[in-house]
Design a protein around this motif. Structure first.
Motif, PDB file in Angstrom:
ATOM      1  N   LEU A 170      -4.442   3.939   2.765  1.00 34.46           N
ATOM      2  CA  LEU A 170      -4.028   3.167   3.593  1.00 34.46           C
ATOM      3  C   LEU A 170      -2.230   3.524   3.486  1.00 34.46           C
ATOM      4  O   LEU A 170      -1.299   3.665   4.631  1.00 34.46           O
ATOM      5  N   GLY A 171      -1.841   3.525   2.217  1.00 31.55           N
ATOM      6  CA  GLY A 171      -0.311   3.870   2.097  1.00 31.55           C
ATOM      7  C   GLY A 171       0.064   5.092   2.668  1.00 31.55           C
ATOM      8  O   GLY A 171       1.358   5.380   3.149  1.00 31.55           O
ATOM      9  N   SER A 172      -0.811   5.979   2.247  1.00 33.41           N
ATOM     10  CA  SER A 172      -0.473   7.625   2.814  1.00 33.41           C
ATOM     11  C   SER A 172      -0.279   7.593   4.401  1.00 33.41           C
ATOM     12  O   SER A 172       0.338   8.172   4.773  1.00 33.41           O
ATOM     13  N   PHE A 173      -1.160   6.741   4.803  1.00 34.05           N
ATOM     14  CA  PHE A 173      -1.287   6.774   6.414  1.00 34.05           C
ATOM     15  C   PHE A 173       0.164   6.185   6.938  1.00 34.05           C
ATOM     16  O   PHE A 173       0.771   6.766   8.031  1.00 34.05           O
ATOM     17  N   VAL A 174       0.428   4.985   6.307  1.00 33.51           N
ATOM     18  CA  VAL A 174       1.742   4.163   6.806  1.00 33.51           C
ATOM     19  C   VAL A 174       2.985   5.061   6.891  1.00 33.51           C
ATOM     20  O   VAL A 174       3.995   4.872   7.431  1.00 33.51           O
ATOM     21  N   LEU A 175       2.801   5.963   5.555  1.00 32.68           N
ATOM     22  CA  LEU A 175       3.997   6.822   5.173  1.00 32.68           C
ATOM     23  C   LEU A 175       4.053   7.971   5.917  1.00 32.68           C
ATOM     24  O   LEU A 175       5.170   8.921   5.720  1.00 32.68           O
ATOM     25  N   SER A 176       3.147   8.593   6.598  1.00 31.19           N
ATOM     26  CA  SER A 176       2.910   9.913   7.127  1.00 31.19           C
ATOM     27  C   SER A 176       3.717   9.925   8.314  1.00 31.19           C
ATOM     28  O   SER A 176       4.303   8.979   9.141  1.00 31.19           O
ATOM     29  N   SER A 177       4.287  11.094   8.659  1.00 29.33           N
ATOM     30  CA  SER A 177       5.070  11.520  10.113  1.00 29.33           C
ATOM     31  C   SER A 177       4.372  10.904  11.262  1.00 29.33           C
ATOM     32  O   SER A 177       3.218  10.944  11.584  1.00 29.33           O
ATOM     33  N   GLY A 178       5.192  10.205  11.938  1.00 33.18           N
ATOM     34  CA  GLY A 178       4.542   9.643  13.267  1.00 33.18           C
ATOM     35  C   GLY A 178       4.118   8.258  12.923  1.00 33.18           C
ATOM     36  O   GLY A 178       4.093   7.834  14.156  1.00 33.18           O
ATOM     37  N   TYR A 179       4.147   7.659  11.921  1.00 34.34           N
ATOM     38  CA  TYR A 179       3.459   6.403  11.453  1.00 34.34           C
ATOM     39  C   TYR A 179       4.539   5.468  10.885  1.00 34.34           C
ATOM     40  O   TYR A 179       4.476   4.376  10.698  1.00 34.34           O
ATOM     41  N   TYR A 180       5.485   6.326  10.434  1.00 26.06           N
ATOM     42  CA  TYR A 180       6.469   5.829   9.392  1.00 26.06           C
ATOM     43  C   TYR A 180       7.198   4.385  10.053  1.00 26.06           C
ATOM     44  O   TYR A 180       7.188   3.473   9.714  1.00 26.06           O
ATOM     45  N   ASP A 216       0.803  -1.401   0.030  1.00 33.56           N
ATOM     46  CA  ASP A 216       0.044  -0.110  -0.004  1.00 33.56           C
ATOM     47  C   ASP A 216       0.744   1.192  -0.084  1.00 33.56           C
ATOM     48  O   ASP A 216       0.582   2.036  -0.324  1.00 33.56           O
ATOM     49  N   ALA A 217       1.955   1.336   0.857  1.00 38.69           N
ATOM     50  CA  ALA A 217       2.834   2.219   0.624  1.00 38.69           C
ATOM     51  C   ALA A 217       3.454   2.733  -0.949  1.00 38.69           C
ATOM     52  O   ALA A 217       3.592   3.906  -1.029  1.00 38.69           O
ATOM     53  N   GLU A 218       3.793   1.479  -1.321  1.00 41.43           N
ATOM     54  CA  GLU A 218       4.243   1.693  -2.813  1.00 41.43           C
ATOM     55  C   GLU A 218       2.994   2.021  -3.729  1.00 41.43           C
ATOM     56  O   GLU A 218       3.376   3.016  -4.602  1.00 41.43           O
ATOM     57  N   ALA A 219       1.914   1.714  -3.348  1.00 43.05           N
ATOM     58  CA  ALA A 219       0.755   1.972  -4.149  1.00 43.05           C
ATOM     59  C   ALA A 219       0.649   3.501  -4.290  1.00 43.05           C
ATOM     60  O   ALA A 219       0.445   4.292  -5.233  1.00 43.05           O
ATOM     61  N   SER A 220       0.628   4.027  -3.039  1.00 43.58           N
ATOM     62  CA  SER A 220       0.541   5.487  -2.562  1.00 43.58           C
ATOM     63  C   SER A 220       1.459   6.276  -3.370  1.00 43.58           C
ATOM     64  O   SER A 220       1.056   7.127  -3.863  1.00 43.58           O
TER      65      SER A 220
END
Length: 229
Positions: free
Chosen positions: A103-113, A56-60
């Motif tokens: 989901l990808g944007s969430f896991v890559l966001s500041s604080g969750y990376y 999902d991170a790669e897709a985002s």
């Protein structure tokens, strides 16, 4: 040839008809001279969450370029640049794509990376190590390709979690960067084919091709096309 069957692959969630067909295929290879054993392959339960965090991170990241300017669909009716971005991506992407982007944007966001993405990458490395240990003892790893036979078209999208869990036996191969082959090994009571998966070590594709060819040549299972309503 030494063939290992992960005991983790034969537990809860696997359809009984799929299990019987996969074990029958293993018995056929054993009858042809292979040494077939069950063994514990650790970390299988973490493959799905690790894979979908990374995927999902790669897709985002990769789909960010489809903005309606340089790539992809552009909405016909818009006011201003920001509105064109929003409407183009809202209209152009389907529900599952949007879900993965969010989901990808969430896991890559500041604080969750660190909490999600980096942890998934560490899990990926541990899964690769588990396969490396397995291939110290076995030439090929045998298991089901999916826990059930194929659902009806569109049925999976109504239950995303169930759809993701359907990948439980195949995503580990992607995480570990290993070659694998899927071939039919039987049919369920509805006449749908059951998939057998053979996994090999890096650059050892010859082993899985040999095993697959031996099983097909045995002739214990012959797929016959069926008419679907």
């Amino acid at each position: 040839m030494r063939i290992g069957i992960p005991s983790d692959y034969l537990g809860e969630g696997l359809d009984s008809e799929v299990r019987d067909a996969v074990l029958a295929a293993a018995a056929e290879l054993k009858a042809q001279g292979a040494i077939v054993e069950e063994f514990p392959l650790s970390l299988v339960e973490y493959a799905i969450p690790a894979y979908y965090v990374i995927a999902d991170a790669e897709a985002s990241s990769n789909l960010a370029r489809f903005d309606g300017v340089k790539y992809g669909y552009r909405t016909k009716d818009y006011e201003g640049l920001h509105n064109m971005y929003r409407k183009s991506r809202s209209e152009g992407f389907g529900a599952e794509v949007k879900r993965r982007i969010m989901l990808g944007s969430f896991v890559l966001s500041s604080g969750y990376y660190d909490a999600y993405y980096l942890k998934a990458l560490r899990t990926k490395a541990l899964i690769k190590q588990a396969f490396d240990r397995a291939f110290e003892s076995y030439d090929v790893i045998l298991g089901p390709a999916a826990p059930t036979t194929a659902p009806r078209i569109g049925e999976s999208l109504s239950n995303p979690l169930k759809m993701y869990l359907g990948d439980i036996y195949t995503v580990s191969v992607n995480l570990a960067g290993l070659p694998a082959i899927s071939l039919p090994c039987g049919q369920d009571k509805n006449g749908l084919p059951i998939g057998l998966q053979l996994i090999g070590d890096c650059f050892k594709e010859k082993n899985i091709i040999r095993a697959a060819y031996s099983f097909e040549q045995a002739g214990t299972y012959r797929h016959s096309p069926i008419a679907m309503e």
